[in-house]
Design an enzyme around this catalytic site. Structure first.
Site, PDB file in Angstrom:
ATOM      1  N   ASP A  98     -99.341  29.949  36.518  1.00  0.00           N
ATOM      2  CA  ASP A  98     -99.374  30.699  35.277  1.00  0.00           C
ATOM      3  C   ASP A  98     -98.725  32.050  35.550  1.00  0.00           C
ATOM      4  OD1 ASP A  98     -99.949  31.378  32.651  1.00  0.00           O
ATOM      5  OD2 ASP A  98    -102.030  31.899  33.066  1.00  0.00           O
ATOM      6  N   ASP A 111     -99.205  35.416  33.535  1.00  0.00           N
ATOM      7  CA  ASP A 111    -100.048  36.595  33.340  1.00  0.00           C
ATOM      8  C   ASP A 111    -101.378  36.458  34.078  1.00  0.00           C
ATOM      9  OD1 ASP A 111     -98.050  37.589  31.655  1.00  0.00           O
ATOM     10  OD2 ASP A 111     -98.920  36.601  29.909  1.00  0.00           O
TER      11      ASP A 111
END
Length: 110
Positions: free
Chosen positions: A12, A14
Site C-alpha cells: 500500500d 499511504d
C-alpha cells in the site's frame, strides 16, 4: 524449491511507504515512513519486485487531480531512489467507497 523470481510484493502507499497527511496532492509534502526505503531496498536486493496498490478516493472527490497524483507518485519514486530502493508500477483506484467499482481495495480488480 521455490525461486525468489516467483514472488512479488504489493505494498500500500499511504502509511506504508509514505506518511499520510490526508489527501496528499502536493509532492513537496511527501515524506517517507521510517525505514520504508530500507525495507524496499532489502526486497530489491533479493530480486523481489515491489509494486504499489493504492486507493486514492481524493481523485473522485476532486481533491487530487490526475497530474497531482502522478507528481506525488513520482516524488515517492525519487525519494526511494535516493535511498537506493525502487518500486515498479503504481496501481491506483481513483474511486470512492460509494462508486461501486471493482478496483477498490480490498477487491481483486486492482
Amino acid at each position: 524449491m521455490i525461486s525468489v523470481s516467483s514472488y512479488a510484493v504489493i505494498l500500500d502507499r499511504d502509511k506504508t511507504i509514505n506518511e499520510d497527511p490526508g489527501y496528499l496532492n502536493d509532492p513537496e509534502k511527501v515524506a517517507l515512513m521510517p525505514r520504508a526505503a530500507e525495507g524496499i531496498k532489502l526486497l530489491n536486493s533479493f530480486g523481489i519486485p515491489v509494486v504499489v496498490a493504492t486507493n486514492q478516493s481524493g481523485v473522485s472527490r476532486g481533491l487530487i487531480s490526475q497530474a497531482q497524483l502522478q507528481a506525488v507518485n513520482a516524488r515517492i519514486v525519487a525519494l526511494l531512489a535516493v535511498a537506493g530502493a525502487t518500486v515498479g508500477d503504481f496501481f491506483v483506484c481513483p474511486h470512492g467507497d460509494a462508486d461501486g467499482c471493482d478496483c477498490r481495495k480490498p477487491k481483486s480488480g486492482l
